[in-house]
Design a protein around this motif. Structure first.
Motif, mmCIF file in Angstrom:
data_model
loop_
_atom_site.group_PDB
_atom_site.id
_atom_site.type_symbol
_atom_site.label_atom_id
_atom_site.label_comp_id
_atom_site.label_asym_id
_atom_site.label_seq_id
_atom_site.Cartn_x
_atom_site.Cartn_y
_atom_site.Cartn_z
ATOM 1 N N LEU A 20 3.935 5.443 9.792
ATOM 2 C CA LEU A 20 4.117 4.079 10.313
ATOM 3 C C LEU A 20 5.063 3.278 9.425
ATOM 4 O O LEU A 20 5.895 2.517 9.929
ATOM 5 N N LEU A 21 4.936 3.458 8.129
ATOM 6 C CA LEU A 21 5.834 2.771 7.201
ATOM 7 C C LEU A 21 7.273 3.250 7.399
ATOM 8 O O LEU A 21 8.211 2.439 7.379
ATOM 9 N N ALA A 22 7.449 4.543 7.627
ATOM 10 C CA ALA A 22 8.791 5.075 7.884
ATOM 11 C C ALA A 22 9.372 4.491 9.167
ATOM 12 O O ALA A 22 10.558 4.130 9.209
ATOM 13 N N GLY A 55 0.818 -1.215 0.000
ATOM 14 C CA GLY A 55 0.000 0.000 0.000
ATOM 15 C C GLY A 55 0.846 1.257 0.000
ATOM 16 O O GLY A 55 0.523 2.236 -0.669
ATOM 17 N N GLY A 56 1.944 1.235 0.737
ATOM 18 C CA GLY A 56 2.850 2.376 0.745
ATOM 19 C C GLY A 56 3.486 2.611 -0.613
ATOM 20 O O GLY A 56 3.649 3.748 -1.049
ATOM 21 N N VAL A 89 -5.010 10.080 6.856
ATOM 22 C CA VAL A 89 -4.751 8.648 6.677
ATOM 23 C C VAL A 89 -3.420 8.444 5.968
ATOM 24 O O VAL A 89 -2.611 7.597 6.343
ATOM 25 N N ARG A 90 -3.207 9.249 4.933
ATOM 26 C CA ARG A 90 -1.954 9.157 4.172
ATOM 27 C C ARG A 90 -0.748 9.460 5.051
ATOM 28 O O ARG A 90 0.256 8.740 5.026
ATOM 29 N N ALA A 91 -0.848 10.502 5.873
ATOM 30 C CA ALA A 91 0.266 10.885 6.739
ATOM 31 C C ALA A 91 0.555 9.798 7.774
ATOM 32 O O ALA A 91 1.717 9.448 8.003
ATOM 33 N N TYR A 96 13.131 8.013 4.284
ATOM 34 C CA TYR A 96 13.188 9.434 3.933
ATOM 35 C C TYR A 96 12.015 9.817 3.037
ATOM 36 O O TYR A 96 11.364 10.845 3.258
ATOM 37 N N SER A 97 11.742 9.007 2.039
ATOM 38 C CA SER A 97 10.641 9.293 1.119
ATOM 39 C C SER A 97 9.303 9.313 1.848
ATOM 40 O O SER A 97 8.463 10.178 1.597
ATOM 41 N N CYS A 98 9.109 8.364 2.750
ATOM 42 C CA CYS A 98 7.852 8.311 3.504
ATOM 43 C C CYS A 98 7.702 9.521 4.416
ATOM 44 O O CYS A 98 6.620 10.105 4.506
ATOM 45 N N ILE A 99 8.786 9.914 5.075
ATOM 46 C CA ILE A 99 8.730 11.070 5.975
ATOM 47 C C ILE A 99 8.460 12.342 5.180
ATOM 48 O O ILE A 99 7.641 13.177 5.580
#
Length: 148
Positions: A89-91, A64-65, A82-84, A129-132
């Motif tokens: 959480l993924l980060a 999903g990420g 939700v996206r944030a 980094y990309s997720c953050i």
């Protein structure tokens, strides 16, 4: 340049990481000899069920990420909060993976496993980094940057 990392490279890295996890789970499930009868160490079914559920949740979260980072249409269709949270959480998961790889590199002797650990740390760091950065954009309410 950072936009290319966030929109193109990170989803591909996440998909590769997900494939790695799935292949390892497949190998540990089906390719390991069954010695439980010899060792009298049969594992409880509830523990294995919980482990399997956690692996499936992690894999679905990673997939999903990847979709969330790679597809502007999906990103725009999901509420910002939700996206944030999802990306944060993924980060955190990616940081945990990087720490696990670092622990493996420090404890193990130098060799091929060290190279794999260093690559794992780099991949997890790029994804984190990309997720953050994307979660920060979602929290600020910034419009997504145009892809190059």
């Amino acid at each position: 340049m950072m936009n290319v990392l966030r929109r193109r490279a990170a989803p591909v890295l996440l998909l590769g990481q997900t494939a790695y996890v799935v292949l390892l789970e497949f190998a540990f499930t089906f390719l390991v000899p069954d010695t439980a009868e010899l060792d009298h160490t049969e594992s409880g079914s509830s523990g294995m069920l919980l482990y399997r559920v956690l692996v499936v949740v992690a894999v679905l979260g990673m997939l999903g990420g990847a979709v969330l980072l790679g597809s502007a249409r999906v990103r725009d269709g999901i509420p910002r909060a939700v996206r944030a949270v999802w990306l944060a959480l993924l980060a955190l998961g990616e940081v945990a993976i990087a720490v696990a790889f670092a622990g493996s590199a420090v404890v193990g002797s130098p060799g091929p496993d060290t190279v794999i650990s260093v690559l794992g740390i780099l991949v997890s760091g790029c994804i984190a980094y990309s997720c953050i950065a994307e979660a920060g954009s979602a929290m600020r309410g910034a419009a997504p940057e145009a892809s190059v």
